[in-house]
Design a protein around this motif. Structure first.
Motif, short mmCIF file in Angstrom:
data_model
loop_
_atom_site.label_atom_id
_atom_site.label_comp_id
_atom_site.label_asym_id
_atom_site.label_seq_id
_atom_site.Cartn_x
_atom_site.Cartn_y
_atom_site.Cartn_z
N ALA A 172 0.83 -1.21 0.00
CA ALA A 172 0.00 0.00 0.00
C ALA A 172 0.86 1.26 0.00
CB ALA A 172 -0.93 -0.01 1.22
N TRP A 194 -6.20 7.04 -3.64
CA TRP A 194 -6.69 6.12 -2.61
C TRP A 194 -7.18 4.82 -3.22
CZ3 TRP A 194 -11.58 4.16 -2.59
CH2 TRP A 194 -12.53 4.80 -3.39
N ARG A 195 -7.66 4.87 -4.47
CA ARG A 195 -8.12 3.64 -5.12
C ARG A 195 -6.96 2.67 -5.34
NH1 ARG A 195 -11.02 7.76 -7.57
NH2 ARG A 195 -13.30 7.52 -7.51
N ALA A 238 -5.82 1.25 -1.97
CA ALA A 238 -6.72 0.18 -1.51
C ALA A 238 -6.50 -1.10 -2.32
CB ALA A 238 -8.17 0.63 -1.62
N ALA A 249 -3.23 -2.71 -1.29
CA ALA A 249 -3.38 -3.36 0.01
C ALA A 249 -4.08 -4.71 -0.14
CB ALA A 249 -4.16 -2.46 0.96
N ALA A 250 -5.12 -4.75 -0.99
CA ALA A 250 -5.83 -6.02 -1.23
C ALA A 250 -4.91 -7.03 -1.90
CB ALA A 250 -7.06 -5.77 -2.08
#
Length: 259
Positions: free
Chosen positions: A126, A136-137, A140, A143-144
């Motif tokens: 991230a 931010w997309r 995210a 991070a996933a």
């Protein structure tokens, strides 16, 4: 002096450093400095990327030779620094041989719990996203994908899967996760997500150390590290490429299945 304990201490220090990604010349220097405290007549140290060879001999002792195979290697600069600190303290007479050996055994053990490693992996994935211009997309999504990377790494290490295969599966999982997220859930830059998520397994430091070994004259170790870094990079490229191919990203409308 307990020559056997001295040999075990020196080899253990070298093993921990080699497993942690230290340059071979640095490992040789550490082992040599520890053994020099015995002031013996004969002392030879040879360190390769996959093994340590040490011989110690003196008129008042039987010859001691140790061959230590080092199969797995990673990158842990903290362990290297801690071993160097123990070596300097022992050579300076600030700690006994027994204390040095026990300290090195502590360093060799697992430094953090697996959950900490996994959380750090997710955080690194991230964290790289904004460095590559992600919003931010992308953060995210990275991070996933980091969760998938941590999951595959944990399962692979528990099953003792070979590094090349494991890196390929990790890269494949990251690519597949990024593609699914882009087409099903988030409007994001898939390239940024994939690049950010593979950063924890990119062999950047290994390439640097390969060059340093070569500049120090350890051409065999330098060549071995270069090949290892190349194989890791090839595994990552293969995994990402297969992930993009089977989802039809590389060939619009093609692939085994399209998302």
């Amino acid at each position: 002096m307990d020559y056997k304990l001295l040999m075990n201490t020196a080899v253990l220090a070298g093993e921990v450093m080699l497993r942690s990604g230290a340059e071979t010349y640095r490992v040789e220097e550490t082992i040599t400095r520890i053994l020099e405290t015995a002031q013996v007549e004969t002392m030879e140290t040879v360190v390769l990327t996959t093994g340590i060879f040490v011989t110690l001999d003196n008129p008042d002792m039987e010859n001691i030779s140790v061959i230590k195979r080092v199969e797995s290697r990673g990158m842990n600069l903290n362990r290297i620094e801690r071993v160097n600190a123990v070596s300097r303290r022992y050579c300076a007479g600030e700690m006994t041989l027994e204390e040095a050996y026990e300290e090195l055994k502590t360093i060799k053990g697992r430094q953090y719990k697996r959950v900490i490693y996994n959380l750090a992996t997710i955080g690194v994935c991230a964290g790289f996203a904004p460095l590559f211009g992600g919003s931010w997309r992308e953060i995210a999504g990275a991070a996933a994908a980091g969760v998938m990377l941590a999951l595959i790494t944990t399962i692979g290490k528990s099953l003792h899967i070979h590094g090349f295969i494991l890196n390929s599966f990790c890269a494949f999982g990251v690519a597949l996760t990024a593609i699914i997220l882009k087409n099903r859930f988030l409007t994001m830059n898939m390239d940024i997500v994939i690049i950010s998520s593979i950063m924890p397994i990119v062999p950047g430091v290994a390439i640097t150390y390969a060059i340093r070994d070569s500049l120090q004259g350890d051409y065999l170790a330098g060549a071995a590290r270069s090949m290892e870094a190349f194989m890791t990079a090839a595994a990552i490229a293969l995994g990402v490429g297969v992930g993009m191919a089977v989802t039809g990203v590389l060939r619009p409308g093609g692939g085994l299945f399209c998302i």
